[in-house]
Design a protein around this motif. Structure first.
Motif, PDB file in Angstrom:
ATOM      1  N   GLY A  98       0.822  13.525  -6.630  1.00  0.00           N
ATOM      2  CA  GLY A  98       1.613  13.526  -5.467  1.00  0.00           C
ATOM      3  C   GLY A  98       1.970  12.313  -4.851  1.00  0.00           C
ATOM      4  N   LEU A  99       1.239  11.314  -4.879  1.00  0.00           N
ATOM      5  CA  LEU A  99       1.631   9.917  -4.344  1.00  0.00           C
ATOM      6  C   LEU A  99       2.606   9.288  -5.148  1.00  0.00           C
ATOM      7  CD1 LEU A  99      -1.944   8.823  -3.033  1.00  0.00           C
ATOM      8  CD2 LEU A  99      -0.034   9.994  -1.618  1.00  0.00           C
ATOM      9  N   GLY A 100       2.821   9.589  -6.352  1.00  0.00           N
ATOM     10  CA  GLY A 100       3.534   8.954  -7.488  1.00  0.00           C
ATOM     11  C   GLY A 100       3.004   7.662  -7.588  1.00  0.00           C
ATOM     12  N   VAL A 101       3.633   6.682  -7.765  1.00  0.00           N
ATOM     13  CA  VAL A 101       3.630   5.380  -7.943  1.00  0.00           C
ATOM     14  C   VAL A 101       2.976   4.535  -6.714  1.00  0.00           C
ATOM     15  CG1 VAL A 101       4.178   2.822  -8.550  1.00  0.00           C
ATOM     16  CG2 VAL A 101       5.228   5.049  -9.656  1.00  0.00           C
ATOM     17  N   TYR A 102       1.724   4.072  -6.778  1.00  0.00           N
ATOM     18  CA  TYR A 102       1.033   3.758  -5.433  1.00  0.00           C
ATOM     19  C   TYR A 102      -0.081   2.664  -5.439  1.00  0.00           C
ATOM     20  CZ  TYR A 102      -3.391   6.172  -5.704  1.00  0.00           C
ATOM     21  OH  TYR A 102      -4.745   6.597  -5.980  1.00  0.00           O
ATOM     22  N   VAL A 103      -0.081   1.958  -4.398  1.00  0.00           N
ATOM     23  CA  VAL A 103      -0.928   0.712  -4.401  1.00  0.00           C
ATOM     24  C   VAL A 103      -1.908   1.062  -3.031  1.00  0.00           C
ATOM     25  CG1 VAL A 103      -1.357  -1.800  -4.020  1.00  0.00           C
ATOM     26  CG2 VAL A 103       0.438  -0.909  -5.610  1.00  0.00           C
ATOM     27  N   GLU A 104      -3.328   0.606  -3.356  1.00  0.00           N
ATOM     28  CA  GLU A 104      -4.114   0.511  -2.189  1.00  0.00           C
ATOM     29  C   GLU A 104      -4.742  -0.992  -2.250  1.00  0.00           C
ATOM     30  OE1 GLU A 104      -7.066   4.267  -1.308  1.00  0.00           O
ATOM     31  OE2 GLU A 104      -6.745   3.972  -3.428  1.00  0.00           O
ATOM     32  N   VAL A 105      -4.823  -1.348  -0.830  1.00  0.00           N
ATOM     33  CA  VAL A 105      -5.319  -2.866  -0.766  1.00  0.00           C
ATOM     34  C   VAL A 105      -6.406  -2.577   0.385  1.00  0.00           C
ATOM     35  CG1 VAL A 105      -4.873  -5.108   0.158  1.00  0.00           C
ATOM     36  CG2 VAL A 105      -3.065  -3.689  -1.075  1.00  0.00           C
TER      37      VAL A 105
END
Length: 286
Positions: A206-213
């Motif tokens: 559901g978040l699709g393309v995502y990044v966590e920092v």
């Protein structure tokens, strides 16, 4: 009385000193071919004594010549002239500086008032220690304290805030875990602070393309999540260190999304989401 001329008992004949026959010289004229008178035997011992007397002199001369050659080829010229009685400057002596330096001066008119410069006090503080964080798939991550916090995109246009809401689509939650920004499709998304990328994927459901920092902000571990990015726009990888404002991707509408926007979530070490808009408003420094 007549002595016998033959036989063992013959009277002894007068004895004469034997002389060696002289070597004939090479004939150069008819007169030279005539036999010469033999030289007495006493001449050769005299020559031998003269030659023997010359040997020490020749030996000393040869040794003197050899020593002179050795001295001239192996000893520096300065060493040979070291016994010079005339005082001379040594080539090894440091050169005297002929430049005279004068202190700088500044002429100021009488109408200018001079004021002393105040020297400020400086306190030296040690840098805060990094935070060691354990991240699944990465292991222990060392987080240096960030000294700057920035907005991820232009914050002037937002769509949905943090907290309860009416679900905008089938399957969307009625409690919004983040905040939505509308800077326009394709807008660059930057990291809010220095940190380490712990997730970067195009298969985020559901978040699709995502990044966590993950960040160390004020000694606390803060994680920022950037969702619904465009496919093919990921600019970072897990384990990569990033700086404040560094590009992570571009605004898109992947996953469970109703239109191009940035969905930003923020949470602490406990994993509980909090209001990112309020937090950024109080922490953004540039």
């Amino acid at each position: 009385m007549n002595l016998p001329q033959h036989g063992r008992r013959a009277a002894g004949r007068p004895r004469y000193r034997r002389t060696a026959p002289a070597r004939p010289a090479a004939p150069t004229s008819p007169e030279a071919s005539q036999p010469t008178t033999a030289q007495p035997a006493t001449v050769r011992p005299a020559r031998r004594r003269a030659a023997a007397a010359l040997r020490p002199v020749m030996t000393i001369g040869a040794m003197t010549f050899a020593g002179g050659m050795l001295l001239s080829t192996s000893v520096p010229a300065l060493a040979v002239t070291a016994t010079d009685t005339v005082a001379r400057a040594s080539v090894y002596a440091p050169a005297e500086d002929s430049i005279s330096l004068r202190s700088q001066t500044l002429d100021v008119g009488s109408e200018v008032a001079l004021e002393p410069i105040e020297v400020g006090d400086w306190d030296v503080e040690a840098a805060p220690p990094p935070i060691e964080s354990s991240v699944a798939g990465l292991g222990d991550v060392s987080l240096l304290q960030a000294d700057r916090v920035v907005w991820p995109v232009d914050p002037s246009r937002t769509a949905s805030g943090f907290g309860p809401r009416i679900a905008p689509c089938a399957g969307c939650s009625t409690f919004h875990d983040g905040i939505d920004f509308n800077p326009g499709v394709g807008a660059t998304i930057g990291s809010i602070a220095d940190g380490v990328v712990i997730t970067a994927t195009e298969a985020g459901g559901g978040l699709g393309v995502y990044v966590e920092v993950q960040h160390n902000i004020g000694g606390a571990v803060i994680t920022s999540l950037y969702a619904h990015m465009q496919y093919g726009s990921l600019a970072v990888a897990p384990g990569q260190r990033v700086t404040a404002g560094q590009a992570l991707g571009a605004v898109g509408t992947t996953g469970q999304s109703t239109g191009p926007h940035l969905h930003l979530e923020m949470y602490g070490a406990d994993g509980v989401r909090f209001d990112g808009m309020s937090w950024l408003s109080s922490h953004v420094t540039g």
